[in-house]
Write a protein that holds these residues in place. Structure first.
Motif, short mmCIF file in Angstrom:
data_model
loop_
_atom_site.label_atom_id
_atom_site.label_comp_id
_atom_site.label_asym_id
_atom_site.label_seq_id
_atom_site.Cartn_x
_atom_site.Cartn_y
_atom_site.Cartn_z
N LEU A 7 58.89 35.13 46.33
CA LEU A 7 58.61 35.43 47.74
C LEU A 7 59.75 34.88 48.57
N LYS A 8 60.38 35.74 49.39
CA LYS A 8 61.48 35.26 50.23
C LYS A 8 61.09 35.33 51.70
N PHE A 9 61.34 34.25 52.42
CA PHE A 9 61.03 34.21 53.85
C PHE A 9 62.32 33.99 54.64
N GLY A 10 62.61 34.92 55.55
CA GLY A 10 63.86 34.87 56.32
C GLY A 10 63.78 33.92 57.51
N GLY A 11 64.92 33.81 58.20
CA GLY A 11 65.08 32.82 59.28
C GLY A 11 64.02 32.87 60.36
N SER A 12 63.64 34.10 60.80
CA SER A 12 62.68 34.17 61.91
C SER A 12 61.27 33.80 61.42
N PHE A 173 59.74 38.83 52.89
CA PHE A 173 58.94 38.75 54.12
C PHE A 173 59.85 38.50 55.32
N SER A 174 59.61 39.26 56.41
CA SER A 174 60.43 39.03 57.61
C SER A 174 59.60 39.31 58.85
N ASP A 175 60.26 39.50 59.98
CA ASP A 175 59.54 39.75 61.23
C ASP A 175 59.14 41.22 61.37
N VAL A 176 59.58 42.09 60.47
CA VAL A 176 59.16 43.50 60.51
C VAL A 176 58.28 43.79 59.29
N ASP A 177 57.29 44.69 59.48
CA ASP A 177 56.33 44.91 58.38
C ASP A 177 56.77 46.04 57.45
N GLY A 178 58.08 46.19 57.29
CA GLY A 178 58.58 47.19 56.36
C GLY A 178 59.89 47.76 56.84
N ILE A 179 60.39 48.73 56.08
CA ILE A 179 61.63 49.39 56.46
C ILE A 179 61.24 50.65 57.24
N TYR A 180 61.84 50.81 58.39
CA TYR A 180 61.53 51.96 59.26
C TYR A 180 62.66 52.99 59.21
N THR A 181 62.36 54.18 59.75
CA THR A 181 63.37 55.24 59.78
C THR A 181 64.64 54.78 60.49
N THR A 182 64.47 53.93 61.49
CA THR A 182 65.62 53.28 62.10
C THR A 182 65.14 51.96 62.70
N ASP A 183 66.05 51.14 63.20
CA ASP A 183 65.67 49.78 63.62
C ASP A 183 64.53 49.80 64.66
N PRO A 184 63.33 49.32 64.30
CA PRO A 184 62.19 49.39 65.23
C PRO A 184 62.39 48.55 66.49
N ASN A 185 63.31 47.60 66.42
CA ASN A 185 63.56 46.77 67.61
C ASN A 185 64.53 47.42 68.58
N LYS A 186 65.08 48.59 68.20
CA LYS A 186 66.06 49.23 69.09
C LYS A 186 65.69 50.65 69.50
N GLU A 203 72.22 52.83 50.64
CA GLU A 203 72.99 53.59 51.65
C GLU A 203 72.71 53.02 53.05
N MET A 204 71.42 52.74 53.32
CA MET A 204 71.09 52.20 54.65
C MET A 204 71.82 50.90 54.91
N SER A 205 71.77 50.00 53.92
CA SER A 205 72.42 48.69 54.10
C SER A 205 73.92 48.87 54.22
N ALA A 209 72.65 48.96 58.39
CA ALA A 209 71.30 48.55 58.81
C ALA A 209 71.09 47.11 58.35
N LYS A 210 71.05 46.19 59.29
CA LYS A 210 71.00 44.78 58.88
C LYS A 210 69.55 44.38 58.63
N VAL A 211 68.97 44.91 57.59
CA VAL A 211 67.59 44.50 57.28
C VAL A 211 67.52 43.85 55.91
N LEU A 212 68.31 44.32 54.95
CA LEU A 212 68.38 43.67 53.64
C LEU A 212 69.84 43.51 53.25
P1 ADP Z 1 65.41 37.81 58.09
O1 ADP Z 1 65.91 36.83 59.12
O2 ADP Z 1 63.96 37.63 57.75
O3 ADP Z 1 66.31 37.87 56.88
P2 ADP Z 1 66.69 40.11 59.23
O4 ADP Z 1 66.95 39.83 60.67
O5 ADP Z 1 67.81 39.94 58.27
O6 ADP Z 1 65.43 39.25 58.77
O7 ADP Z 1 66.08 41.59 59.05
C1 ADP Z 1 65.00 42.01 59.82
C2 ADP Z 1 65.52 42.79 61.03
O8 ADP Z 1 66.16 43.98 60.57
C3 ADP Z 1 64.45 43.29 61.95
O9 ADP Z 1 64.14 42.35 62.94
C4 ADP Z 1 65.04 44.58 62.52
O10 ADP Z 1 65.47 44.44 63.86
C5 ADP Z 1 66.27 44.85 61.66
N1 ADP Z 1 66.36 46.24 61.16
C6 ADP Z 1 67.49 47.02 61.21
N2 ADP Z 1 67.24 48.23 60.71
C7 ADP Z 1 65.94 48.25 60.32
C8 ADP Z 1 65.09 49.23 59.71
N3 ADP Z 1 65.54 50.46 59.43
N4 ADP Z 1 63.80 48.90 59.44
C9 ADP Z 1 63.33 47.67 59.73
N5 ADP Z 1 64.08 46.69 60.30
C10 ADP Z 1 65.37 46.96 60.60
#
Ligand code: ADP
Ligand code: ASP
Ligand code: MG
Length: 323
Positions: A7-12, A173-186, A203-205, A209-212
Protein backbone atom coordinates in the motif's frame (compact mmCIF):
# COMPACT_ATOMS: atom_id res chain seq x y z
CA UNK A 1 1.92 -18.16 4.05
CA UNK A 2 -0.41 -15.14 3.88
CA UNK A 3 -0.59 -13.06 0.69
CA UNK A 4 1.24 -9.76 0.76
CA UNK A 5 -0.29 -6.40 -0.16
CA UNK A 6 1.75 -3.29 -0.81
CA UNK A 7 0.00 0.00 0.00
CA UNK A 8 1.53 3.33 -1.03
CA UNK A 9 0.40 6.66 0.41
CA UNK A 10 1.50 9.88 -1.32
CA UNK A 11 2.44 13.26 0.13
CA UNK A 12 -1.06 14.76 0.34
CA UNK A 13 -2.36 11.62 2.08
CA UNK A 14 0.15 11.87 4.93
CA UNK A 15 0.32 15.67 5.19
CA UNK A 16 -0.56 15.97 8.92
CA UNK A 17 -1.49 13.94 12.01
CA UNK A 18 -5.20 13.94 11.14
CA UNK A 19 -4.48 12.46 7.72
CA UNK A 20 -2.01 9.96 9.18
CA UNK A 21 -4.90 8.67 11.34
CA UNK A 22 -7.02 8.10 8.22
CA UNK A 23 -4.06 6.30 6.63
CA UNK A 24 -3.65 4.13 9.72
CA UNK A 25 -7.38 3.23 9.64
CA UNK A 26 -7.10 2.22 6.00
CA UNK A 27 -4.04 0.05 6.71
CA UNK A 28 -5.75 -1.67 9.65
CA UNK A 29 -8.86 -2.42 7.62
CA UNK A 30 -6.76 -4.27 5.04
CA UNK A 31 -4.52 -5.91 7.66
CA UNK A 32 -7.62 -7.29 9.39
CA UNK A 33 -8.46 -9.17 6.19
CA UNK A 34 -5.36 -11.26 6.98
CA UNK A 35 -2.72 -9.96 4.64
CA UNK A 36 0.94 -9.27 5.21
CA UNK A 37 1.14 -5.51 4.85
CA UNK A 38 4.01 -3.48 3.45
CA UNK A 39 3.38 0.26 3.39
CA UNK A 40 5.36 2.75 1.32
CA UNK A 41 5.08 6.43 2.18
CA UNK A 42 6.12 9.75 0.66
CA UNK A 43 7.30 12.86 2.44
CA UNK A 44 4.52 14.84 4.14
CA UNK A 45 2.73 17.45 2.01
CA UNK A 46 5.15 19.81 0.29
CA UNK A 47 8.17 18.74 2.40
CA UNK A 48 10.31 17.75 -0.61
CA UNK A 49 9.72 21.10 -2.38
CA UNK A 50 10.51 22.92 0.84
CA UNK A 51 13.75 21.01 1.41
CA UNK A 52 14.86 21.67 -2.18
CA UNK A 53 14.31 25.40 -1.90
CA UNK A 54 16.00 25.56 1.51
CA UNK A 55 19.07 23.79 0.08
CA UNK A 56 19.11 26.17 -2.89
CA UNK A 57 19.06 29.11 -0.51
CA UNK A 58 22.31 27.80 0.95
CA UNK A 59 24.08 27.16 -2.35
CA UNK A 60 23.67 27.62 -6.09
CA UNK A 61 25.49 24.36 -6.69
CA UNK A 62 24.07 21.76 -4.34
CA UNK A 63 25.77 18.44 -5.03
CA UNK A 64 23.31 15.72 -6.09
CA UNK A 65 24.69 13.45 -3.36
CA UNK A 66 23.94 16.01 -0.67
CA UNK A 67 20.51 16.80 -2.10
CA UNK A 68 19.69 13.09 -1.85
CA UNK A 69 20.99 12.97 1.72
CA UNK A 70 18.62 15.83 2.53
CA UNK A 71 15.51 14.80 0.56
CA UNK A 72 15.52 11.20 1.83
CA UNK A 73 14.87 12.54 5.32
CA UNK A 74 11.39 13.72 4.24
CA UNK A 75 10.15 10.17 3.66
CA UNK A 76 11.82 8.92 6.85
CA UNK A 77 9.87 11.38 8.99
CA UNK A 78 6.62 9.94 7.64
CA UNK A 79 7.65 6.31 8.26
CA UNK A 80 8.53 7.00 11.88
CA UNK A 81 5.36 8.99 12.60
CA UNK A 82 3.11 6.35 11.01
CA UNK A 83 4.84 3.58 12.92
CA UNK A 84 4.52 5.49 16.22
CA UNK A 85 0.79 5.94 15.51
CA UNK A 86 0.11 2.31 14.55
CA UNK A 87 1.95 1.02 17.62
CA UNK A 88 -0.07 3.44 19.76
CA UNK A 89 -3.25 2.01 18.17
CA UNK A 90 -2.18 -1.48 19.28
CA UNK A 91 -0.72 -2.78 16.03
CA UNK A 92 2.85 -4.01 15.67
CA UNK A 93 4.57 -1.81 13.11
CA UNK A 94 8.15 -0.94 12.20
CA UNK A 95 9.62 1.87 10.11
CA UNK A 96 12.45 1.12 7.68
CA UNK A 97 14.57 3.44 5.58
CA UNK A 98 15.20 2.44 1.95
CA UNK A 99 18.57 0.95 2.87
CA UNK A 100 17.26 -0.90 5.92
CA UNK A 101 14.67 -2.36 3.55
CA UNK A 102 17.50 -3.57 1.27
CA UNK A 103 16.71 -1.34 -1.72
CA UNK A 104 19.89 -1.14 -3.80
CA UNK A 105 20.18 1.33 -6.68
CA UNK A 106 22.71 2.45 -9.27
CA UNK A 107 24.88 5.51 -8.62
CA UNK A 108 22.72 8.14 -10.34
CA UNK A 109 21.94 10.53 -7.53
CA UNK A 110 18.59 12.33 -7.98
CA UNK A 111 17.40 9.83 -10.59
CA UNK A 112 18.57 6.42 -9.42
CA UNK A 113 17.29 3.10 -10.75
CA UNK A 114 16.51 0.19 -8.42
CA UNK A 115 18.91 -2.67 -9.17
CA UNK A 116 17.83 -5.25 -6.63
CA UNK A 117 16.03 -5.63 -3.34
CA UNK A 118 17.37 -7.80 -0.53
CA UNK A 119 14.19 -8.90 1.23
CA UNK A 120 15.73 -10.48 4.33
CA UNK A 121 14.87 -7.67 6.76
CA UNK A 122 11.38 -7.08 5.36
CA UNK A 123 10.59 -10.82 5.48
CA UNK A 124 11.87 -11.10 9.04
CA UNK A 125 9.59 -8.29 10.18
CA UNK A 126 6.59 -9.67 8.27
CA UNK A 127 7.13 -13.09 9.84
CA UNK A 128 6.92 -11.39 13.24
CA UNK A 129 3.48 -10.10 12.20
CA UNK A 130 4.55 -6.49 11.85
CA UNK A 131 3.22 -3.88 9.45
CA UNK A 132 6.38 -2.84 7.64
CA UNK A 133 6.50 0.86 6.75
CA UNK A 134 9.14 1.74 4.18
CA UNK A 135 10.41 5.14 3.05
CA UNK A 136 9.59 5.59 -0.64
CA UNK A 137 11.77 7.33 -3.23
CA UNK A 138 15.10 6.22 -1.73
CA UNK A 139 17.73 3.52 -1.81
CA UNK A 140 21.42 2.99 -1.33
CA UNK A 141 24.19 2.61 -3.90
CA UNK A 142 27.29 0.41 -3.91
CA UNK A 143 29.22 3.08 -1.97
CA UNK A 144 26.57 3.00 0.77
CA UNK A 145 25.46 6.50 -0.22
CA UNK A 146 21.78 7.41 -0.17
CA UNK A 147 20.15 7.88 -3.57
CA UNK A 148 16.69 9.07 -4.63
CA UNK A 149 14.64 7.86 -7.58
CA UNK A 150 13.45 11.14 -9.15
CA UNK A 151 10.39 13.24 -8.28
CA UNK A 152 7.30 11.13 -7.65
CA UNK A 153 9.53 8.06 -7.21
CA UNK A 154 7.68 6.54 -4.22
CA UNK A 155 5.27 4.95 -6.70
CA UNK A 156 8.25 3.12 -8.20
CA UNK A 157 9.44 1.97 -4.76
CA UNK A 158 5.97 0.53 -4.13
CA UNK A 159 5.66 -1.37 -7.41
CA UNK A 160 9.28 -2.61 -7.25
CA UNK A 161 8.64 -3.95 -3.72
CA UNK A 162 5.42 -5.57 -4.96
CA UNK A 163 7.40 -7.36 -7.66
CA UNK A 164 10.15 -8.47 -5.27
CA UNK A 165 7.64 -9.67 -2.66
CA UNK A 166 5.42 -11.37 -5.23
CA UNK A 167 2.55 -9.28 -3.91
CA UNK A 168 -0.96 -9.85 -5.25
CA UNK A 169 -1.61 -6.16 -5.86
CA UNK A 170 -0.05 -2.76 -5.40
CA UNK A 171 -2.41 -0.06 -4.12
CA UNK A 172 -1.45 3.55 -4.81
CA UNK A 173 -3.56 5.74 -2.52
CA UNK A 174 -3.70 9.48 -3.19
CA UNK A 175 -6.03 12.49 -3.08
CA UNK A 176 -7.88 11.31 -6.22
CA UNK A 177 -10.09 8.21 -6.27
CA UNK A 178 -8.67 6.86 -9.51
CA UNK A 179 -7.30 7.79 -12.90
CA UNK A 180 -9.58 10.12 -14.85
CA UNK A 181 -9.86 10.91 -18.55
CA UNK A 182 -7.91 14.04 -17.73
CA UNK A 183 -6.73 15.82 -14.58
CA UNK A 184 -9.91 16.17 -12.43
CA UNK A 185 -8.38 19.12 -10.60
CA UNK A 186 -8.05 21.12 -13.82
CA UNK A 187 -10.81 20.14 -16.25
CA UNK A 188 -14.60 19.77 -16.36
CA UNK A 189 -16.73 16.76 -17.30
CA UNK A 190 -13.94 14.31 -16.55
CA UNK A 191 -14.77 10.62 -16.18
CA UNK A 192 -13.16 8.05 -13.92
CA UNK A 193 -11.63 5.11 -15.80
CA UNK A 194 -12.41 1.77 -14.13
CA UNK A 195 -9.53 0.10 -15.96
CA UNK A 196 -6.51 0.96 -18.04
CA UNK A 197 -3.82 -1.09 -19.75
CA UNK A 198 -0.21 -0.66 -18.63
CA UNK A 199 0.47 0.71 -22.10
CA UNK A 200 -2.24 3.39 -21.84
CA UNK A 201 -1.12 4.43 -18.36
CA UNK A 202 2.46 4.52 -19.53
CA UNK A 203 1.51 6.79 -22.44
CA UNK A 204 -0.40 9.08 -20.06
CA UNK A 205 2.55 9.37 -17.69
CA UNK A 206 5.10 9.90 -20.45
CA UNK A 207 2.93 12.57 -22.04
CA UNK A 208 3.10 14.42 -18.72
CA UNK A 209 0.07 13.39 -16.62
CA UNK A 210 1.61 13.74 -13.18
CA UNK A 211 -0.44 11.10 -11.44
CA UNK A 212 1.86 8.05 -11.40
CA UNK A 213 5.64 7.83 -11.75
CA UNK A 214 6.44 6.62 -15.23
CA UNK A 215 8.83 3.86 -14.19
CA UNK A 216 6.36 2.22 -11.82
CA UNK A 217 4.17 1.31 -14.80
CA UNK A 218 7.10 -0.35 -16.58
CA UNK A 219 7.85 -2.48 -13.52
CA UNK A 220 4.15 -3.33 -13.08
CA UNK A 221 3.92 -4.50 -16.67
CA UNK A 222 7.16 -6.47 -16.55
CA UNK A 223 6.19 -8.37 -13.40
CA UNK A 224 2.42 -8.42 -14.07
CA UNK A 225 1.49 -6.61 -10.87
CA UNK A 226 -1.98 -5.04 -11.02
CA UNK A 227 -1.67 -1.42 -9.86
CA UNK A 228 -4.79 -0.03 -8.21
CA UNK A 229 -5.22 3.73 -7.89
CA UNK A 230 -7.67 4.66 -5.11
CA UNK A 231 -8.35 7.48 -2.70
CA UNK A 232 -6.99 7.55 0.84
CA UNK A 233 -10.06 9.48 1.92
CA UNK A 234 -12.99 7.39 0.67
CA UNK A 235 -13.84 3.79 -0.28
CA UNK A 236 -14.87 4.48 -3.90
CA UNK A 237 -13.70 1.87 -6.36
CA UNK A 238 -10.69 3.19 -8.22
CA UNK A 239 -8.80 2.34 -11.39
CA UNK A 240 -7.13 -1.01 -12.06
CA UNK A 241 -4.08 -0.84 -14.29
CA UNK A 242 -3.29 -4.26 -15.72
CA UNK A 243 -3.17 -6.21 -18.97
CA UNK A 244 -6.22 -5.55 -21.10
CA UNK A 245 -6.46 -7.48 -24.31
CA UNK A 246 -8.25 -5.99 -27.32
CA UNK A 247 -10.04 -2.95 -26.19
CA UNK A 248 -10.16 0.25 -28.13
CA UNK A 249 -11.98 3.13 -26.58
CA UNK A 250 -10.29 6.49 -26.26
CA UNK A 251 -9.15 6.82 -22.70
CA UNK A 252 -7.55 10.11 -21.91
CA UNK A 253 -6.25 13.52 -22.86
CA UNK A 254 -3.06 15.01 -21.53
CA UNK A 255 -2.14 18.64 -22.03
CA UNK A 256 1.52 18.57 -21.10
CA UNK A 257 3.04 21.76 -22.30
CA UNK A 258 0.95 24.76 -23.19
CA UNK A 259 0.93 23.95 -26.91
CA UNK A 260 0.88 20.13 -26.93
CA UNK A 261 -2.11 17.83 -26.50
CA UNK A 262 -2.04 14.02 -26.51
CA UNK A 263 -5.08 11.77 -26.89
CA UNK A 264 -4.55 8.23 -25.68
CA UNK A 265 -6.29 4.92 -26.30
CA UNK A 266 -5.33 1.45 -27.51
CA UNK A 267 -5.63 1.22 -31.30
CA UNK A 268 -6.57 4.89 -31.75
CA UNK A 269 -4.83 4.83 -35.15
CA UNK A 270 -7.75 2.79 -36.55
CA UNK A 271 -10.47 5.02 -35.07
CA UNK A 272 -11.28 7.00 -38.23
CA UNK A 273 -14.37 8.62 -36.70
CA UNK A 274 -12.40 10.02 -33.78
CA UNK A 275 -9.62 11.28 -36.02
CA UNK A 276 -12.19 13.07 -38.22
CA UNK A 277 -13.90 14.59 -35.16
CA UNK A 278 -10.57 15.81 -33.90
CA UNK A 279 -9.68 17.47 -37.20
CA UNK A 280 -13.15 19.10 -37.20
CA UNK A 281 -12.53 20.59 -33.77
CA UNK A 282 -9.15 21.92 -34.84
CA UNK A 283 -10.63 23.52 -37.98
CA UNK A 284 -13.65 24.91 -36.18
CA UNK A 285 -11.48 26.46 -33.47
CA UNK A 286 -9.08 27.79 -36.14
CA UNK A 287 -6.07 26.25 -34.39
CA UNK A 288 -2.79 26.10 -36.26
CA UNK A 289 -0.84 22.86 -35.96
CA UNK A 290 2.92 22.52 -36.14
CA UNK A 291 2.89 18.74 -36.03
CA UNK A 292 0.31 15.93 -35.96
CA UNK A 293 1.49 12.46 -35.00
CA UNK A 294 -0.96 9.55 -35.26
CA UNK A 295 0.50 6.48 -33.62
CA UNK A 296 -0.90 3.05 -32.64
CA UNK A 297 -2.00 4.19 -29.16
CA UNK A 298 -1.88 7.97 -29.20
CA UNK A 299 -2.34 11.10 -31.25
CA UNK A 300 0.03 13.94 -30.39
CA UNK A 301 -0.62 17.44 -31.68
CA UNK A 302 1.76 20.34 -31.31
CA UNK A 303 0.08 23.65 -31.96
CA UNK A 304 1.70 26.90 -33.09
CA UNK A 305 0.35 28.86 -30.15
CA UNK A 306 -0.75 28.32 -26.57
CA UNK A 307 -3.92 26.21 -26.42
CA UNK A 308 -6.73 27.11 -24.05
CA UNK A 309 -7.96 24.50 -21.52
CA UNK A 310 -11.36 24.89 -23.20
CA UNK A 311 -10.00 22.88 -26.17
CA UNK A 312 -9.26 19.95 -23.85
CA UNK A 313 -12.87 20.16 -22.59
CA UNK A 314 -14.09 20.15 -26.21
CA UNK A 315 -12.03 17.07 -27.16
CA UNK A 316 -13.22 15.37 -24.00
CA UNK A 317 -16.88 16.05 -24.95
CA UNK A 318 -16.63 15.10 -28.61
CA UNK A 319 -14.17 12.20 -28.55
CA UNK A 320 -14.31 10.59 -25.13
CA UNK A 321 -17.77 11.24 -23.72
CA UNK A 322 -19.40 9.96 -26.93
CA UNK A 323 -17.26 6.83 -27.41
P1 ADP B 1 0.73 11.76 -4.48
O1 ADP B 1 1.23 13.00 -3.78
O2 ADP B 1 -0.24 10.97 -3.66
O3 ADP B 1 1.84 10.94 -5.07
P2 ADP B 1 0.26 13.04 -7.00
O4 ADP B 1 0.10 14.51 -6.77
O5 ADP B 1 1.58 12.55 -7.48
O6 ADP B 1 -0.19 12.27 -5.69
O7 ADP B 1 -0.87 12.51 -8.02
C1 ADP B 1 -2.22 12.83 -7.80
C2 ADP B 1 -2.60 14.05 -8.63
O8 ADP B 1 -2.49 13.73 -10.01
C3 ADP B 1 -4.02 14.50 -8.47
O9 ADP B 1 -4.16 15.41 -7.41
C4 ADP B 1 -4.36 15.10 -9.83
O10 ADP B 1 -4.41 16.52 -9.81
C5 ADP B 1 -3.20 14.70 -10.73
N1 ADP B 1 -3.62 14.12 -12.03
C6 ADP B 1 -3.10 14.48 -13.25
N2 ADP B 1 -3.70 13.81 -14.23
C7 ADP B 1 -4.62 12.99 -13.65
C8 ADP B 1 -5.57 12.03 -14.15
N3 ADP B 1 -5.70 11.80 -15.47
N4 ADP B 1 -6.35 11.37 -13.26
C9 ADP B 1 -6.24 11.60 -11.94
N5 ADP B 1 -5.37 12.49 -11.39
C10 ADP B 1 -4.57 13.19 -12.23
N1 ASP C 1 8.71 13.02 -1.94
C1 ASP C 1 9.13 12.81 -3.33
C2 ASP C 1 8.58 13.90 -4.23
O1 ASP C 1 7.91 14.81 -3.75
C3 ASP C 1 8.75 11.44 -3.83
C4 ASP C 1 7.27 11.16 -3.93
O2 ASP C 1 6.44 11.87 -3.38
O3 ASP C 1 6.93 10.14 -4.54
O4 ASP C 1 8.86 13.91 -5.40
MG1 MG D 1 2.94 11.12 -6.86
Amino acid sequence: MMDTMVLKFGGSSVADNEKLKLVADKIIKIKNKKYNIVVVVSAQGKTTDKLISEAKELSNEVKDREMDALLSIGEQITTAKLSILLNEMGYKAISLTGWQAGIYTDNTNQNATIKHINLSRINKELEEGKIVIIAGFQGINENMDVTTLGRGGSDTTAVALSAALNAKKCYIFSDVDGIYTTDPNKYNNVKKLPELSYEEMHEMSSEGAKVLHNRCIEIGEKFKIPIIAESTFNDNSGTVISDIIEENTIKSIVKSETSRISIIGNGIIRNVKAIKNLINIIEREKLEMLELLILENKIVITFKAVVDNRIVDRIQEELINVS
